[in-house]
Design an enzyme around this catalytic site. Structure first.
Site, PDB file in Angstrom:
ATOM      1  N   HIS A 197     -32.436 -44.290  81.342  1.00  0.00           N
ATOM      2  CA  HIS A 197     -31.699 -43.737  82.480  1.00  0.00           C
ATOM      3  C   HIS A 197     -31.212 -44.815  83.425  1.00  0.00           C
ATOM      4  O   HIS A 197     -30.110 -44.744  83.949  1.00  0.00           O
ATOM      5  CB  HIS A 197     -32.557 -42.719  83.219  1.00  0.00           C
ATOM      6  CG  HIS A 197     -32.519 -41.388  82.564  1.00  0.00           C
ATOM      7  ND1 HIS A 197     -31.423 -40.567  82.651  1.00  0.00           N
ATOM      8  CD2 HIS A 197     -33.403 -40.763  81.774  1.00  0.00           C
ATOM      9  CE1 HIS A 197     -31.652 -39.480  81.942  1.00  0.00           C
ATOM     10  NE2 HIS A 197     -32.842 -39.580  81.392  1.00  0.00           N
ATOM     11  N   GLU A 439     -18.450 -38.909  60.511  1.00  0.00           N
ATOM     12  CA  GLU A 439     -19.500 -39.921  60.665  1.00  0.00           C
ATOM     13  C   GLU A 439     -20.495 -39.900  59.505  1.00  0.00           C
ATOM     14  O   GLU A 439     -21.462 -40.651  59.499  1.00  0.00           O
ATOM     15  CB  GLU A 439     -20.214 -39.767  62.011  1.00  0.00           C
ATOM     16  CG  GLU A 439     -20.736 -38.382  62.323  1.00  0.00           C
ATOM     17  CD  GLU A 439     -21.372 -38.274  63.723  1.00  0.00           C
ATOM     18  OE1 GLU A 439     -21.668 -39.313  64.341  1.00  0.00           O
ATOM     19  OE2 GLU A 439     -21.587 -37.146  64.173  1.00  0.00           O
ATOM     20  N   ASP A 463     -22.659 -43.824  63.570  1.00  0.00           N
ATOM     21  CA  ASP A 463     -23.355 -43.191  62.454  1.00  0.00           C
ATOM     22  C   ASP A 463     -22.682 -43.483  61.117  1.00  0.00           C
ATOM     23  O   ASP A 463     -23.362 -43.639  60.107  1.00  0.00           O
ATOM     24  CB  ASP A 463     -23.451 -41.675  62.667  1.00  0.00           C
ATOM     25  CG  ASP A 463     -24.635 -41.320  63.541  1.00  0.00           C
ATOM     26  OD1 ASP A 463     -25.725 -41.856  63.286  1.00  0.00           O
ATOM     27  OD2 ASP A 463     -24.461 -40.538  64.489  1.00  0.00           O
ATOM     28  N   CYS A 510     -14.584 -42.938  68.245  1.00  0.00           N
ATOM     29  CA  CYS A 510     -15.346 -42.822  69.492  1.00  0.00           C
ATOM     30  C   CYS A 510     -16.700 -43.518  69.419  1.00  0.00           C
ATOM     31  O   CYS A 510     -17.513 -43.395  70.326  1.00  0.00           O
ATOM     32  CB  CYS A 510     -15.523 -41.362  69.890  1.00  0.00           C
ATOM     33  SG  CYS A 510     -16.489 -40.412  68.707  1.00  0.00           S
TER      34      CYS A 510
HETATM   35  C1  PEP Z   1     -21.185 -42.183  66.600  1.00  0.00           C
HETATM   36  O1  PEP Z   1     -22.036 -41.834  65.797  1.00  0.00           O
HETATM   37  O2  PEP Z   1     -20.390 -43.127  66.422  1.00  0.00           O
HETATM   38  C2  PEP Z   1     -21.049 -41.481  67.893  1.00  0.00           C
HETATM   39  C3  PEP Z   1     -20.029 -41.720  68.674  1.00  0.00           C
HETATM   40  O3  PEP Z   1     -22.005 -40.602  68.252  1.00  0.00           O
HETATM   41  P1  PEP Z   1     -23.491 -40.951  68.688  1.00  0.00           P
HETATM   42  O4  PEP Z   1     -23.547 -42.431  68.994  1.00  0.00           O
HETATM   43  O5  PEP Z   1     -23.750 -40.103  69.886  1.00  0.00           O
HETATM   44  O6  PEP Z   1     -24.286 -40.565  67.495  1.00  0.00           O
HETATM   45 MG    MG Z   2     -23.058 -39.959  65.849  1.00  0.00          MG
END
Ligand code: PEP
Ligand code: MG
Length: 591
Positions: A197, A439, A463, A510
Site C-alpha cells: 500500500h 494473457e 501474465d 496493458c
Molecule cells: C497483465 O497480466 O499483464 C496485467 C496487466 O494484469 P495483472 O498484472 O493485473 O495480472
Molecule cells: Mg494478468
C-alpha cells in the site's frame, strides 16, 4: 540523552521515483510497551473507567477516520476501519482486559497489552495468511488503544506539521490516509514490496518512496537528515556535505527531467508520420484518478477492480460497485474507463472471496475461472458495471480468458445481468464495449475465434510472458528469464494484433511492458493501437511516440523478428534506442 547522528546508508526497493532530502519523521509503532503496573484494589473501578474512556475515544477517532476517507473519496480504506470498529466490540479484547484489571489488579495499559499479545500469539499459531492480516489489525488497534490510554495521539501521524520523510516499519493504508499528505515528502519503510500500500499510495501522490529497507527504523532517529533516492532505492541518513550537494544536484536534474516530460502530457501521442496511439492509464484505487489529467492519460485502459475486494471480509455489494465505477467514469469522461472484472488468485490474494489452497495457484482456480464458478459473485459485479455505464464511456474486460468456451460462458452471465436489469427498470449503456485480456497463450492461438465475439483485445504482457515462457512472475530464481523481448513473446503479440485487425478490432497492451520506453518502438512496429500504463509513465511514452515514426518502428520490428534469442533482441533494441534517442533510457546520466 544526546542523539548521535551517525551516517548510515541502506539499499531498499525503489517503488516511487524522485529524489528527496528531508527530516526523518519516525513512526515506530512497535515500541509502545506499557510498564508492568499493579494497582490498589480500590482503584479498579477508576482503571476500568479509564479503559472505557480510551475505548470511546478510539471509537470516535475511527469514526472520524471513516468520514475522512469518505470525504477524500478513498472509501476502500473504510473497510479497514470497519474491521477495527468490530474488534472494539470483541469480547476477547474488551472483556479479557477488564477481567485482568479486576481479577489480577493489572493497570489497564499493561492488561490490554498482555491481552493483545495473547491474541496475536494465537493468530501466529494458525499459520494462515488471512489470520496473519487479522493479527496486524489487532496490533494496530491495540497500539491505538494504548496510545489513547496514555493520552498520546495514535502513532503521532496527525502531528506531522513540517515537511518530512516518514520513516516507518510498515504503514497500513489507515496510517497513511490520516496523514496530512501535503506535508509528507517521501516514505521509507522496513517492510513492503512494489505492490504494498505504501508503494501504491506514494506513486499516486507522486512522492519518492523506498521500501524493504529492513533496518531503517532501528537506525534512524527523528529529525535525522535523510536522503531518499526513489530511482535507485538508496537511502542515506545524515549524509556528508558532499553527498548532500550531490543529491541536491541529482534532485534538480530529476525535476528538470520531469518538467521537460510534462510538456508531453498535454500532447496527443502521434508519430511523425501521423499515426495516433491512445495512451491510457492503469489504476488500482479511486484515489489515483486525479493524476490522470495531469499526466495526460487518455482514459483508463485497465482498472484492476480486485482492489475493491481487498482488506475486507465480504465482497462489495452491487451498490458499492456502482458507486465506485460511476465515480471513476465521471472523473475521466469523455475518455473511456476499461473495467476489468475480478482477477484474483495467483499472486493476488483477497479474503472476501475464499480461494482454495492450491499448490500451483497461478495455474489454478483464479480470475475468470473463479468468477465462472462463483456466478452470483460475478453477476453482482457485472450488474454494478452495467449500472455505472450510463455515461457511455464504460468498457468491460474479462481477464485470463483461455478459449471461446470460457468467453461464451462469461458473455452468457453478462447477458443474464442485462436481462435482469432491464426487467427491474435499470438503465445502462446498450452498446457497452466488451473486451478480453489476451494473457494466456492459448487465447493468442485462437485470437481469430475470440475476435468475432468482442470489441477489443488488451494484451496482458505480465501474465502472457509468465505463461508463454513458463516463468512464475514472482519467483526471483527465474526472474532472469523474464524477458519481454523474447522472440516468442514478440510473435505472440504480433499474432494477436493481426487477428484483431483482421476482424476490425483494436488491440491494446496493458502490462508493465507498455510503460517502459525500451519497448515502445517494438510495440508500435508490431501494430499495437493503445498502450496503458501507470499514469506517471504516460508523458515519457508520449515523448518517444512523438519523436518516432511508424515506418521506423516497423523497420526495427522487421530486424528483431529475424533474431533467435532474447539477448540478441534486447541488445539490438537497447543499442537502437541509445543511439536514436540519447538520454531517454538513462535520463539522469547514471550509466
Ligand atoms: C497483465 O497480466 O499483464 C496485467 C496487466 O494484469 P495483472 O498484472 O493485473 O495480472
Ligand atoms: Mg494478468
Amino acid at each position: 540523552m544526546k542523539i548521535v547522528r551517525e551516517r548510515v546508508e541502506l539499499k531498499g526497493i525503489p517503488v516511487s521515483p524522485g529524489v528527496v532530502i528531508g527530516k526523518a519523521f519516525l513512526i515506530d509503532s512497535r515500541k509502545v510497551r506499557p510498564p508492568e503496573k499493579i494497582i490498589d484494589p480500590e482503584m479498579v473501578d477508576d482503571e476500568v473507567a479509564r479503559f472505557r474512556q480510551a475505548l470511546a475515544e478510539t471509537r470516535a477517532q475511527l469514526e472520524d477516520l471513516r468520514q475522512h476517507y469518505e470525504a477524500k473519496r478513498i472509501g476502500e480504506y473504510g473497510y479497514l476501519v470497519d474491521v477495527h470498529l468490530l474488534m472494539l466490540d470483541d469480547k476477547m479484547l474488551v472483556k479479557a482486559t477488564e477481567e485482568r484489571v479486576r481479577e489480577q489488579l493489572h493497570g489497564a495499559d499493561w492488561a490490554l497489552w498482555q491481552v493483545v499479545q495473547g491474541i496475536k500469539a494465537s493468530f501466529d499459531a494458525m499459520d494462515d495468511e488471512y489470520f496473519r492480516d487479522r493479527r496486524n489489525d489487532v496490533e494496530h488497534l491495540g497500539d491505538r488503544l494504548l496510545r489513547n490510554l496514555a493520552g498520546r495521539l495514535p502513532l503521532g501521524i496527525a502531528d506531522i506539521s513540517a515537511d518530512v520523510v516518514v520513516v516507518a516499519h510498515d504503514l497500513s493504508p489507515m496510517d497513511t490516509a490520516q496523514m496530512d499528505v501535503e506535508r509528507v515528502k517521501g516514505f521509507v519503510t522496513d517492510q513492503g514490496g512494489r505492490t504494498s500500500h505504501t508503494a501504491i499510495l506514494a506513486r499516486s501522490l507522486n512522492i519518492p518512496a523506498v521500501v524493504g529497507l529492513e533496518t531503517v527504523v532501528d537506525r534512524a532517529n527523528g529529525g535525522d537528515t535523510v536522503v531518499v533516492d526513489g530511482l535507485t532505492g538508496r537511502l542515506i541518513l545524515n549524509p556528508t556535505e558532499a553527498e548532500l550537494e550531490r543529491y541536491r544536484e541529482r534532485r534538480s536534474r530529476y525535476q528538470a527531467y520531469r518538467k521537460e516530460l510534462e510538456a508531453f502530457s498535454a500532447l496527443p501521442a502521434v508519430t511523425r508520420d501521423g499515426h495516433k496511439i491512445r495512451v491510457a492509464a492503469n489504476i488500482e484505487l479511486l484515489g489515483e484518478v486525479k493524476n490522470l489529467r495531469r499526466y495526460g492519460a487518455e482514459g483508463i485502459g485497465l482498472y484492476r477492480t480486485e482492489f475493491l475486494y481487498m482488506n475486507r471480509d465480504h465482497p462489495p455489494s452491487e451498490e458499492e460497485h456502482v458507486q465506485s465505477y460511476r465515480q471513476v467514469a465521471e472523473a475521466v469522461h469523455p475518455f473511456p474507463v476499461t473495467i476489468r472484472t475480478l482477477d484474483v488468485g495467483g499472486d493476488k490474494m483477497i479474503h472476501a472471496v475464499p480461494l482454495p489452497d492450491e499448490s500451483n495457484p497461478s495455474l489454478g482456480l483464479r480470475s475468470i475461472r473463479l468468477c465462472l464458478r462463483e456466478r452470483e459473485l460475478f453477476k453482482t459485479q457485472l450488474r454494478g458495471i452495467l449500472r455505472a455505464s450510463q455515461g457511455g464511456n464504460v468498457r468491460i474486460m474479462f481477464p485470463m480468458i483461455s478459449g471461446l468456451g470460457e468467453l461464451l460462458e462469461a458473455i452468457a452471465i453478462l447477458d443474464e445481468a442485462r436481462a435482469e436489469l432491464r426487467r427491474e427498470g435499470h438503465r445502462f449503456d446498450p452498446h457497452l464495449p466488451l473486451g478480453v485480456m489476451v494473457e494466456v497463450p492459448s487465447a493468442v492461438v485462437v485470437a481469430d475465434i475470440l475476435a468475432k465475439h468482442v470489441d477489443f483485445f488488451s494484451i496482458g504482457t505480465n501474465d502472457l510472458i509468465q505463461y508463454a515462457l513458463a516463468i512464475d512472475r514472482v519467483n526471483e530464481n527465474v526472474a532472469y528469464l523474464y524477458e519481454p523481448l523474447h522472440p516468442a513473446v514478440l510473435r505472440l503479440i504480433r499474432m494477436t494484433v493481426e487477428a484483431g485487425h483482421r476482424h476490425g478490432i483494436r488491440v491494446a497492451v496493458c502490462g508493465e511492458m507498455a510503460g517502459d520506453e525500451l519497448y515502445t518502438l517494438a510495440l508500435l512496429g508490431l501494430g499495437v493501437d493503445e498502450l496503458s500504463m501507470q499514469a506517471l509513465s504516460v508523458p515519457k511514452i508520449k515523448r518517444v511516440i512523438n519523436h518516432a515514426s511508424l515506418e521506423e518502428s516497423r523497420a526495427v520490428v522487421e530486424d528483431i523478428l529475424t533474431l533467435g534469442t532474447a539477448e540478441e533482441v534486447h541488445q539490438l533494441v537497447e543499442e537502437y534506442m541509445r543511439s536514436r534517442y540519447p538520454g531517454v533510457l538513462d535520463p539522469l546520466g547514471d550509466e
